[in-house]
Design a protein around this motif. Structure first.
Motif, PDB file in Angstrom:
ATOM      1  N   ALA A 149      64.873 128.439  53.032  1.00  9.96           N
ATOM      2  CA  ALA A 149      64.619 126.998  53.050  1.00  9.96           C
ATOM      3  C   ALA A 149      63.229 126.683  52.511  1.00  9.96           C
ATOM      4  N   SER A 150      63.084 125.432  52.070  1.00  9.78           N
ATOM      5  CA  SER A 150      61.778 124.977  51.601  1.00  9.78           C
ATOM      6  C   SER A 150      60.835 124.835  52.794  1.00  9.78           C
ATOM      7  N   GLN A 151      59.555 124.810  52.512  1.00  4.67           N
ATOM      8  CA  GLN A 151      58.562 124.679  53.581  1.00  4.67           C
ATOM      9  C   GLN A 151      58.739 123.377  54.330  1.00  4.67           C
ATOM     10  N   LYS A 152      59.130 122.332  53.648  1.00  6.45           N
ATOM     11  CA  LYS A 152      59.371 121.027  54.281  1.00  6.45           C
ATOM     12  C   LYS A 152      60.447 121.138  55.354  1.00  6.45           C
ATOM     13  N   VAL A 153      61.540 121.820  55.044  1.00  3.40           N
ATOM     14  CA  VAL A 153      62.640 121.974  55.994  1.00  3.40           C
ATOM     15  C   VAL A 153      62.202 122.830  57.179  1.00  3.40           C
ATOM     16  N   ILE A 154      61.474 123.896  56.912  1.00  6.26           N
ATOM     17  CA  ILE A 154      60.997 124.753  58.001  1.00  6.26           C
ATOM     18  C   ILE A 154      60.086 123.965  58.935  1.00  6.26           C
ATOM     19  N   ASN A 155      59.194 123.144  58.370  1.00  7.63           N
ATOM     20  CA  ASN A 155      58.314 122.313  59.193  1.00  7.63           C
ATOM     21  C   ASN A 155      59.112 121.321  60.026  1.00  7.63           C
ATOM     22  N   GLU A 156      60.134 120.685  59.408  1.00  7.20           N
ATOM     23  CA  GLU A 156      60.970 119.739  60.156  1.00  7.20           C
ATOM     24  C   GLU A 156      61.679 120.431  61.305  1.00  7.20           C
ATOM     25  N   LEU A 157      62.225 121.597  61.043  1.00 12.11           N
ATOM     26  CA  LEU A 157      62.914 122.331  62.098  1.00 12.11           C
ATOM     27  C   LEU A 157      61.966 122.683  63.235  1.00 12.11           C
TER      28      LEU A 157
ATOM     29  N   GLN B 229      67.364 131.748  66.770  1.00 13.37           N
ATOM     30  CA  GLN B 229      66.019 132.319  66.740  1.00 13.37           C
ATOM     31  C   GLN B 229      65.056 131.378  67.465  1.00 13.37           C
ATOM     32  N   PRO B 230      64.001 131.912  68.045  1.00 11.99           N
ATOM     33  CA  PRO B 230      62.977 131.028  68.618  1.00 11.99           C
ATOM     34  C   PRO B 230      62.220 130.310  67.493  1.00 11.99           C
ATOM     35  N   THR B 231      61.752 129.112  67.787  1.00 15.11           N
ATOM     36  CA  THR B 231      61.084 128.311  66.759  1.00 15.11           C
ATOM     37  C   THR B 231      59.835 128.988  66.219  1.00 15.11           C
ATOM     38  N   SER B 232      59.195 129.812  66.993  1.00 22.64           N
ATOM     39  CA  SER B 232      57.984 130.496  66.523  1.00 22.64           C
ATOM     40  C   SER B 232      58.271 131.459  65.371  1.00 22.64           C
ATOM     41  N   SER B 233      59.513 131.916  65.251  1.00 23.14           N
ATOM     42  CA  SER B 233      59.851 132.860  64.180  1.00 23.14           C
ATOM     43  C   SER B 233      60.336 132.170  62.907  1.00 23.14           C
ATOM     44  N   TYR B 234      60.490 130.841  62.924  1.00 20.18           N
ATOM     45  CA  TYR B 234      61.023 130.122  61.757  1.00 20.18           C
ATOM     46  C   TYR B 234      60.243 130.367  60.462  1.00 20.18           C
ATOM     47  N   PRO B 235      58.912 130.267  60.466  1.00 23.94           N
ATOM     48  CA  PRO B 235      58.203 130.457  59.193  1.00 23.94           C
ATOM     49  C   PRO B 235      58.503 131.807  58.538  1.00 23.94           C
TER      50      PRO B 235
ATOM     51  N   ILE C  86      73.095 119.023  55.334  1.00 29.04           N
ATOM     52  CA  ILE C  86      72.185 119.966  54.682  1.00 29.04           C
ATOM     53  C   ILE C  86      72.353 119.866  53.177  1.00 29.04           C
ATOM     54  N   THR C  87      71.242 119.788  52.466  1.00 26.87           N
ATOM     55  CA  THR C  87      71.246 119.797  51.004  1.00 26.87           C
ATOM     56  C   THR C  87      70.747 121.158  50.542  1.00 26.87           C
ATOM     57  N   TYR C  88      71.564 121.813  49.717  1.00 25.41           N
ATOM     58  CA  TYR C  88      71.225 123.140  49.193  1.00 25.41           C
ATOM     59  C   TYR C  88      71.060 123.036  47.693  1.00 25.41           C
ATOM     60  N   ASP C  89      69.902 123.456  47.192  1.00 32.01           N
ATOM     61  CA  ASP C  89      69.612 123.421  45.755  1.00 32.01           C
ATOM     62  C   ASP C  89      69.998 124.764  45.152  1.00 32.01           C
ATOM     63  N   THR C  90      70.996 124.757  44.281  1.00 29.87           N
ATOM     64  CA  THR C  90      71.485 126.013  43.690  1.00 29.87           C
ATOM     65  C   THR C  90      70.510 126.578  42.663  1.00 29.87           C
ATOM     66  N   ASP C  91      69.635 125.744  42.106  1.00 27.14           N
ATOM     67  CA  ASP C  91      68.636 126.249  41.161  1.00 27.14           C
ATOM     68  C   ASP C  91      67.531 127.007  41.897  1.00 27.14           C
ATOM     69  N   GLU C  92      67.051 126.414  42.986  1.00 31.55           N
ATOM     70  CA  GLU C  92      65.986 127.040  43.770  1.00 31.55           C
ATOM     71  C   GLU C  92      66.536 128.052  44.773  1.00 31.55           C
ATOM     72  N   LYS C  93      67.836 128.021  45.013  1.00 30.09           N
ATOM     73  CA  LYS C  93      68.509 128.928  45.948  1.00 30.09           C
ATOM     74  C   LYS C  93      67.947 128.799  47.357  1.00 30.09           C
ATOM     75  N   GLN C  94      67.799 127.544  47.809  1.00 26.48           N
ATOM     76  CA  GLN C  94      67.340 127.320  49.174  1.00 26.48           C
ATOM     77  C   GLN C  94      67.696 125.925  49.661  1.00 26.48           C
ATOM     78  N   VAL C  95      67.666 125.763  50.976  1.00 30.30           N
ATOM     79  CA  VAL C  95      67.915 124.470  51.603  1.00 30.30           C
ATOM     80  C   VAL C  95      66.691 123.602  51.351  1.00 30.30           C
ATOM     81  N   THR C  96      66.924 122.404  50.797  1.00 27.59           N
ATOM     82  CA  THR C  96      65.789 121.541  50.463  1.00 27.59           C
ATOM     83  C   THR C  96      65.688 120.300  51.341  1.00 27.59           C
ATOM     84  N   ASN C  97      66.766 120.013  52.093  1.00 27.06           N
ATOM     85  CA  ASN C  97      66.722 118.826  52.947  1.00 27.06           C
ATOM     86  C   ASN C  97      67.765 118.975  54.038  1.00 27.06           C
ATOM     87  N   MET C  98      67.476 118.437  55.204  1.00 24.17           N
ATOM     88  CA  MET C  98      68.479 118.424  56.263  1.00 24.17           C
ATOM     89  C   MET C  98      68.154 117.345  57.271  1.00 24.17           C
ATOM     90  N   SER C  99      69.202 116.883  57.950  1.00 18.80           N
ATOM     91  CA  SER C  99      69.010 115.911  59.017  1.00 18.80           C
ATOM     92  C   SER C  99      70.052 116.170  60.095  1.00 18.80           C
TER      93      SER C  99
END
Length: 174
Positions: free
Chosen positions: A93-101, A80-86, A149-162
């Motif tokens: 994914a968490s907002q932090k991960v989306i911003n990093e991407l 996907q183009p980066t403009s469509s990530y949000p 990639i770190t995936y939080d099963t409680d929040e059901k989303q990616v919370t960290n990546m590098s």
């Protein structure tokens, strides 16, 4: 006379003991409520631990579902183009991960309209607990990119990546 004094003294001592015991009833009630609450919490904790240990199938299903979500996440942001990530990644994914991407990963990786990324490898680094850790490789005809990639099963989303650097094995493979 001596016996009556002894009986009166013994009666006073018994009345004093009785009054002391009656005064301790509220404290004992409070302790009982606290112990019951602690017991309930311990039972819940034990039940959760027992579920994980006694039914690894449940944990295995959890890991399997999470792996599918992580794979879909990598395919989505890679193609996907980066403009469509949000919009496209908001539930994955968490907002932090989306911003990093958007700010960090995308400019350093060539995601062109013609390139199509596949995800040939999703490996589990840590499968126990509520945070699952993955090593993921995304590969196109031109390049390969690896991520942790770190995936939080409680929040059901990616919370960290590098992003990781690849040396040799996946570079310029077709």
């Amino acid at each position: 006379m001596e016996k009556s004094r002894l009986i009166i003294f013994a009666s006073l001592v018994l009345v004093g003991i009785l009054i002391t015991q009656l005064n301790q009833i509220p404290n004992l009630d409070k302790q009982l409520v606290q112990v019951k609450a602690d017991l309930k919490q311990t039972k819940l904790s034990h039940k959760k631990s027992e579920t994980i240990v006694s039914s690894p199938q449940s944990q295995q299903d959890n890991v399997s579902d999470s792996t599918k979500i992580v794979t879909a996440f990598v395919k989505t942001f890679s193609n996907q183009p980066t403009s469509s990530y949000p919009e496209t990644l908001k539930d994955m994914a968490s907002q932090k991960v989306i911003n990093e991407l958007t700010q960090t990963f995308a400019p350093s990786v060539t995601f062109s309209d013609k390139a199509h990324y596949e995800v040939p490898m999703v490996a589990i680094k840590n499968a126990w607990g509520s945070d699952l850790e993955y090593l993921v490789v995304a590969k196109s005809d031109a390049q390969s990119v690896a991520y942790t990639i770190t995936y939080d099963t409680d929040e059901k989303q990616v919370t960290n990546m590098s992003r990781l650097s690849l040396k040799g094995t996946f570079d310029n493979e077709k």
